[in-house]
Design an enzyme around this catalytic site. Sequence first.
Site, mmCIF file in Angstrom:
data_model
loop_
_atom_site.group_PDB
_atom_site.id
_atom_site.type_symbol
_atom_site.label_atom_id
_atom_site.label_comp_id
_atom_site.label_asym_id
_atom_site.label_seq_id
_atom_site.Cartn_x
_atom_site.Cartn_y
_atom_site.Cartn_z
ATOM 1 N NE ARG A 15 -1.101 2.459 2.926
ATOM 2 C CZ ARG A 15 -0.559 3.553 3.440
ATOM 3 N NH1 ARG A 15 -0.477 4.668 2.726
ATOM 4 N NH2 ARG A 15 -0.058 3.540 4.658
ATOM 5 C CG HIS A 207 3.473 4.701 9.282
ATOM 6 N ND1 HIS A 207 2.849 3.678 8.594
ATOM 7 C CD2 HIS A 207 3.775 5.630 8.340
ATOM 8 C CE1 HIS A 207 2.778 3.986 7.308
ATOM 9 N NE2 HIS A 207 3.334 5.161 7.119
ATOM 10 C CG HIS A 209 7.289 7.683 5.582
ATOM 11 N ND1 HIS A 209 7.175 7.109 4.334
ATOM 12 C CD2 HIS A 209 6.070 7.562 6.157
ATOM 13 C CE1 HIS A 209 5.932 6.681 4.157
ATOM 14 N NE2 HIS A 209 5.240 6.935 5.248
ATOM 15 C CB CYS A 240 2.551 10.562 1.817
ATOM 16 S SG CYS A 240 0.891 11.283 1.805
HETATM 17 P P1 HMG Z 1 -13.564 13.799 -2.493
HETATM 18 O O1 HMG Z 1 -13.365 14.189 -3.907
HETATM 19 O O2 HMG Z 1 -13.692 14.876 -1.472
HETATM 20 O O3 HMG Z 1 -14.779 12.788 -2.380
HETATM 21 O O4 HMG Z 1 -12.354 12.847 -2.089
HETATM 22 P P2 HMG Z 1 -16.338 13.047 -2.334
HETATM 23 O O5 HMG Z 1 -16.841 12.349 -1.139
HETATM 24 O O6 HMG Z 1 -16.647 14.505 -2.529
HETATM 25 O O7 HMG Z 1 -16.837 12.277 -3.648
HETATM 26 C C1 HMG Z 1 -16.474 12.697 -4.969
HETATM 27 C C2 HMG Z 1 -16.611 11.513 -5.917
HETATM 28 O O8 HMG Z 1 -15.657 10.511 -5.550
HETATM 29 C C3 HMG Z 1 -17.984 10.838 -5.875
HETATM 30 O O9 HMG Z 1 -18.214 10.317 -7.176
HETATM 31 C C4 HMG Z 1 -17.752 9.673 -4.949
HETATM 32 O O10 HMG Z 1 -18.633 8.601 -5.182
HETATM 33 C C5 HMG Z 1 -16.328 9.280 -5.288
HETATM 34 P P3 HMG Z 1 -19.272 11.037 -8.174
HETATM 35 O O11 HMG Z 1 -20.554 11.009 -7.416
HETATM 36 O O12 HMG Z 1 -18.731 12.416 -8.371
HETATM 37 O O13 HMG Z 1 -19.179 10.168 -9.379
HETATM 38 N N1 HMG Z 1 -15.643 8.613 -4.156
HETATM 39 C C6 HMG Z 1 -14.989 7.443 -4.221
HETATM 40 N N2 HMG Z 1 -14.754 6.589 -5.237
HETATM 41 C C7 HMG Z 1 -14.044 5.466 -4.926
HETATM 42 N N3 HMG Z 1 -13.574 5.174 -3.696
HETATM 43 C C8 HMG Z 1 -13.789 6.012 -2.675
HETATM 44 C C9 HMG Z 1 -14.517 7.213 -2.934
HETATM 45 N N4 HMG Z 1 -14.888 8.239 -2.140
HETATM 46 C C10 HMG Z 1 -15.577 9.090 -2.909
HETATM 47 N N5 HMG Z 1 -13.328 5.704 -1.455
HETATM 48 C C11 HMG Z 1 -11.367 11.105 -0.760
HETATM 49 C C12 HMG Z 1 -12.244 12.344 -0.779
HETATM 50 C C13 HMG Z 1 -11.077 10.773 0.677
HETATM 51 C C14 HMG Z 1 -12.119 9.967 -1.454
HETATM 52 C C15 HMG Z 1 -10.065 11.427 -1.567
HETATM 53 O O14 HMG Z 1 -9.521 12.583 -1.043
HETATM 54 C C16 HMG Z 1 -9.067 10.316 -1.503
HETATM 55 O O15 HMG Z 1 -9.269 9.246 -2.049
HETATM 56 N N6 HMG Z 1 -7.905 10.545 -0.791
HETATM 57 C C17 HMG Z 1 -6.929 9.516 -0.584
HETATM 58 C C18 HMG Z 1 -5.550 10.091 -0.526
HETATM 59 C C19 HMG Z 1 -4.573 9.004 -0.192
HETATM 60 O O16 HMG Z 1 -4.824 7.832 -0.398
HETATM 61 N N7 HMG Z 1 -3.386 9.402 0.352
HETATM 62 C C20 HMG Z 1 -2.359 8.488 0.681
HETATM 63 C C21 HMG Z 1 -2.694 7.610 1.843
HETATM 64 S S1 HMG Z 1 -2.425 8.362 3.419
HETATM 65 C C22 HMG Z 1 -0.743 8.135 3.738
HETATM 66 O O17 HMG Z 1 -0.013 7.707 2.872
HETATM 67 C C23 HMG Z 1 -0.237 8.393 5.119
HETATM 68 C C24 HMG Z 1 0.002 7.090 5.937
HETATM 69 O O18 HMG Z 1 0.900 6.234 5.268
HETATM 70 C C25 HMG Z 1 0.552 7.438 7.327
HETATM 71 C C26 HMG Z 1 1.758 8.370 7.279
HETATM 72 O O19 HMG Z 1 2.762 8.073 6.606
HETATM 73 O O20 HMG Z 1 1.668 9.414 7.956
HETATM 74 C C27 HMG Z 1 -1.315 6.318 6.146
HETATM 75 MG MG MG Z 2 3.030 6.387 5.308
#
Ligand code: HMG
Ligand code: MG
Length: 305
Positions: A15, A207, A209, A240
């Site tokens: 992931r 966690h 990095h 990230c």
């Molecule tokens: P948004 O655009 O605000 O979503 O994104 P929304 O709720 O306004 O919906 C917009 C559209 O997206 C809608 O579709 C929803 O159905 C669809 P439409 O009606 O327009 O056709 N939608 C989705 N589709 C598929 N899967 C979903 C989903 N949710 C809404 N889950 C959202 C908000 C949270 C979805 C977006 O910002 C996002 O996906 N962000 C993820 C970012 C990410 O993955 N970052 C990396 C991971 S975190 C990390 O790495 C840190 C960590 O490792 C710890 C550390 O290191 O500190 C964990």
């Molecule tokens: Mg991370």
Amino acid sequence: MNLPEHVIIKEVGPRDGLQNEPEKIPTDHKIEWINRLSETGLKYIEITSFVHPKWIPQLADALDVAKKINKKEGVTYAALVPNMKGLERALEADIDEVSVFMSASETHNKKNINKTIEETYPVLEEVVKEAKKHNKSVRGYVSTVFGCPYEGDIQTQQVLDVSRKLFDMGIDELSLGDTIGVANPKQVEAVLLQIREEFPDQSIALHFHDTRGTALANCLAAMQLGFNTFDAALGGLGGCPYAKGASGNVATDDLLYMLDGMGIQTGIDFDQLLSAAGYIQSQIQKPLPSHQMQIVHHQKGSGKK
Ligand code: HMG
Ligand code: MG
């Protein structure tokens, strides 16, 4: 040195590692990699992320990956879930553990999941409640615990506030993220001493990095306080996409080398782990950054075993 006898390594490479790889890895090869990881003795693998595919295109095949891997008895397969839409897919894939995530800093939270911290709470609360209804365990991530790429220093009070909210929702474990790899061992100690005032040690994972080369030292600092659960990515893959310049997690192979040398039990086989690292390295077609994989690389180059 005061150290735990046993350490739990949680592999997040499929992931956190792959979410940041520019190279698109075919789904079958991800599945093969996860299947190999399952044979190394790892007991926990974060395999993918049910986020919006537009935000993280590298993991757009989450459902396929989660449905097609061979689940090994005794291994927990987890995935990131940002909202109910993501949970629907996670439940369809019958994932073992759901990982919700948010940040201690307002700006990173907004950039990463498009909501303010206050707006995020009810979304995650519903996810945790629904996941629990389906008998899933839930992990909560807090990002930018030790520093934010947009806001700089973070008050530990902010971390405590977000963590308390997540525990109140019912999460089973909290993973504290050094998202951009700025932490140092002294800071880790200071933050963890405050964390342990409120939450049990056994419910905390770290966690780190390794952006600035301090991740292993930070693990050691946490271990000296008795914390024993660490996220890691094989070969040091990762980062990230919403934290510019963030590089991979502490490398699972480097962490294991250190733990093995200190006689700390993990249940993971070093040779099998390196072989799984070799597999994903051949898929991304560039040398993995971990020290162990650099050694393998040089030995191959010089014709030594
Ligand atoms: P948004 O655009 O605000 O979503 O994104 P929304 O709720 O306004 O919906 C917009 C559209 O997206 C809608 O579709 C929803 O159905 C669809 P439409 O009606 O327009 O056709 N939608 C989705 N589709 C598929 N899967 C979903 C989903 N949710 C809404 N889950 C959202 C908000 C949270 C979805 C977006 O910002 C996002 O996906 N962000 C993820 C970012 C990410 O993955 N970052 C990396 C991971 S975190 C990390 O790495 C840190 C960590 O490792 C710890 C550390 O290191 O500190 C964990
Ligand atoms: Mg991370």
